[in-house]
Write a protein that holds these residues in place. Structure first.
Motif, PDB file in Angstrom:
ATOM      1  N   GLU A  82       0.817  -1.205   0.000  1.00  0.00           N
ATOM      2  CA  GLU A  82       0.000   0.000   0.000  1.00  0.00           C
ATOM      3  C   GLU A  82       0.858   1.265   0.000  1.00  0.00           C
ATOM      4  N   ASP A  83       1.964   1.237   0.738  1.00  0.00           N
ATOM      5  CA  ASP A  83       2.851   2.409   0.750  1.00  0.00           C
ATOM      6  C   ASP A  83       3.384   2.689  -0.648  1.00  0.00           C
ATOM      7  N   CYS A  84       3.806   1.643  -1.335  1.00  0.00           N
ATOM      8  CA  CYS A  84       4.333   1.821  -2.688  1.00  0.00           C
ATOM      9  C   CYS A  84       3.225   2.292  -3.629  1.00  0.00           C
ATOM     10  N   TYR A 288       6.486  -4.225  -0.575  1.00  0.00           N
ATOM     11  CA  TYR A 288       6.883  -2.981  -1.240  1.00  0.00           C
ATOM     12  C   TYR A 288       7.555  -3.266  -2.583  1.00  0.00           C
ATOM     13  N   ARG A 289       8.489  -4.193  -2.575  1.00  0.00           N
ATOM     14  CA  ARG A 289       9.232  -4.466  -3.811  1.00  0.00           C
ATOM     15  C   ARG A 289       8.377  -5.207  -4.827  1.00  0.00           C
ATOM     16  N   GLY A 290       7.428  -5.995  -4.342  1.00  0.00           N
ATOM     17  CA  GLY A 290       6.482  -6.648  -5.246  1.00  0.00           C
ATOM     18  C   GLY A 290       5.657  -5.602  -5.981  1.00  0.00           C
ATOM     19  N   ALA A 291       5.204  -4.602  -5.244  1.00  0.00           N
ATOM     20  CA  ALA A 291       4.408  -3.534  -5.860  1.00  0.00           C
ATOM     21  C   ALA A 291       5.265  -2.756  -6.858  1.00  0.00           C
ATOM     22  N   GLU A 292       6.506  -2.467  -6.484  1.00  0.00           N
ATOM     23  CA  GLU A 292       7.424  -1.767  -7.403  1.00  0.00           C
ATOM     24  C   GLU A 292       7.560  -2.522  -8.720  1.00  0.00           C
TER      25      GLU A 292
END
Lengths: 321, 321
Positions: A82-84, A288-292
């Motif tokens: 969600e942050d990403c 986070y890195r998945g979303a990136e």
């Protein structure tokens, strides 16, 4: 409701000019831009995202499938996602699928009907769903062609067993997590690779579940099934906690009589007494890195690494000698 | 992409007939229905929810605003919301706002741009946002006109203090949660209403946060600030846990030398040793019933009770004498 036509009329420009201004694309003269902005303000015109999404065939939404939101690992992961997403101006639709194929397929269908731009899944995901939409698997790197972010569970398993080995343990119980969870097998393999090369006696205790509400019963079962063990490699922190409790109830001293190592490093693990020694999984970072990675796919950027594998870490506290 | 027009052409019927068939509204002859269904199957036509939502000005989505998804109370609540939404065929968009007004307003704007049908909020929500869309507050019953589901925190505070009173405690530390959280004040008031009518000495320890990562420091601070206390009413289970740990580190026996009561009944609380005595909040039910109320609002059903207040419960375990 105010439409783009109303805005154009009020501003005295063409609809195309309003559209270019809104989308920040193509040339719009300084004066026209000002007129459009004034018209938008006066008429309180908000471009409708649904209309935009219908036109562009994508929306600023991504779907997130989780197997069990009440397992404390997943909210941390969701927070990373969600942050990403928020940095990118995207919203996250949450799907708690509870390893239920029917629920999963309902969500996948819904995601496609709403033109979501991509899907992140920490649950299994059917093949059909994958083909039509960018997706990234979290902690479930199952097939070669999939994009995924996961943690090196084999290494995690080795780290746990090595930590036990260094304490000069003699009789170890290895709790094996549910077989259908890919990471659980890797952890067990990692455990055994180390233990098989040592002089330590071990026995495997199969648990078949990570469910929080089963932990108490399983811990009791462990003490009723085995005798004379001095160490437990638990399948996760919740189960480690339950084993600690049962051990203390039976007047074992930890770590003097019985040592325990967990897996996950949940927020509550450091508040145990004694503090739980464990293997930390980077849950937030996986999310986070998945979303990136997903946003790179959505934006059709080149991705050099399809499968990112993060490293777990040994966290020393007080449950090993 | 297949359109409704393609379906009509293929089936040899009018677009209106296809539409009536899809929406199950108005008369469609048996034969026409079969033709339409065959055409849909052959052409793989899926009615686009975005288009439908644009037309109807609502979508089958609801928004859920949470203050902090890493606090284990909120995933349980989210699960209740999601289970109810899924039964109704709705999706949940998650917004983790972290008590940040800017994040909140971004989400609210987004919700409105996507025509969400309603919003559930366990976070504060601005007045503007409320007027335009059905919404229900979860655990934050702030204004008279708001729809809300909450737990009776005053009662919860009383239950905790009464449990302490019955143990013949003499010197109690009352941990007061953050003042800006409405429930925290009610709990404190409940605590004091009971303690003021007893012969128990008490002191208030203000914590100003529920943040998990502050608990350790605050617990240490408590033991450095106060002397000769025999009981602690903790502001939640995580803080109770941290106090227990610090007490054990200092060689207090629990509950013989020091008794502790928590608040929440988190899944991990029963796995403590000794098991944490606490006040259970019905997090799942708050979420589920909040969603139910929201769907009643969306469907314009009459609602007899604008404010539903659920009862917390005393959970006896092993940290009180």
């Amino acid at each position: 409701m105010t439409t783009i036509k109303d805005v154009a009329e009020f501003a005295g420009v063409s609809v195309a000019t309003v559209s270019r201004t809104l989308n920040n694309s193509g040339y719009v003269g300084e004066e026209s831009r000002k007129k459009v902005e004034r018209a938008i303000k006066t008429l309180e015109y908000y471009p409708n995202e649904v209309a935009r999404s219908l036109f562009q065939k994508t929306s600023k939404m991504i779907g997130l499938l989780l197997p069990d939101i009440s397992n404390p690992y997943f909210p941390l992961l969701a927070k990373g996602v969600e942050d990403c997403a928020q940095e990118k101006g995207y919203m996250v639709i949450l799907g708690n699928v509870e390893d239920n194929l029917e629920k999963e397929s309902t969500y996948v269908k819904f995601f496609s009907q709403y033109n979501v731009s991509g899907v992140l899944s920490a649950s299994a995901i059917q093949k059909d769903a994958k083909s039509s939409i960018p997706f990234v698997l979290l902690d479930r790197a199952m097939e070669k062609e999939d994009y995924s972010i996961s943690t090196d569970d084999l290494l995690g398993g080795k780290l746990a067993a090595r930590a036990i080995e260094e304490t000069k343990a003699e009789n170890v119980i290895v709790m094996a997590g549910p077989k259908k969870v890919p990471g659980a097998n890797d952890r067990l393999t990692g455990n055994l690779q180390v233990l098989n090369h040592s002089n330590i006696n071990y026995k495997i205790f199969e648990t078949n579940t990570y469910q929080v509400d089963k932990a108490e019963k399983i811990a009791r079962n462990l003490f009723e099934t085995f005798e004379n063990f001095d160490s437990v490699i638990a399948s996760n922190d919740v189960f480690a906690l339950a084993v600690m409790k049962e051990a203390m109830r039976r007047k074992y001293r930890i770590p003097e009589d019985l040592q325990i190592i967990g897996y996950d490093d949940m927020p509550f693990s450091r508040y145990m007494f004694p503090g739980l020694t464990t293997i930390a999984q980077p849950a937030y970072e996986v999310g986070y890195r998945g979303a990136e990675m997903l946003f790179n796919l959505i934006e059709k950027k080149s991705i050099t690494q399809k499968k990112v594998i993060l490293k777990p870490e040994f966290v020393q506290r007080e449950t090993l000698r």
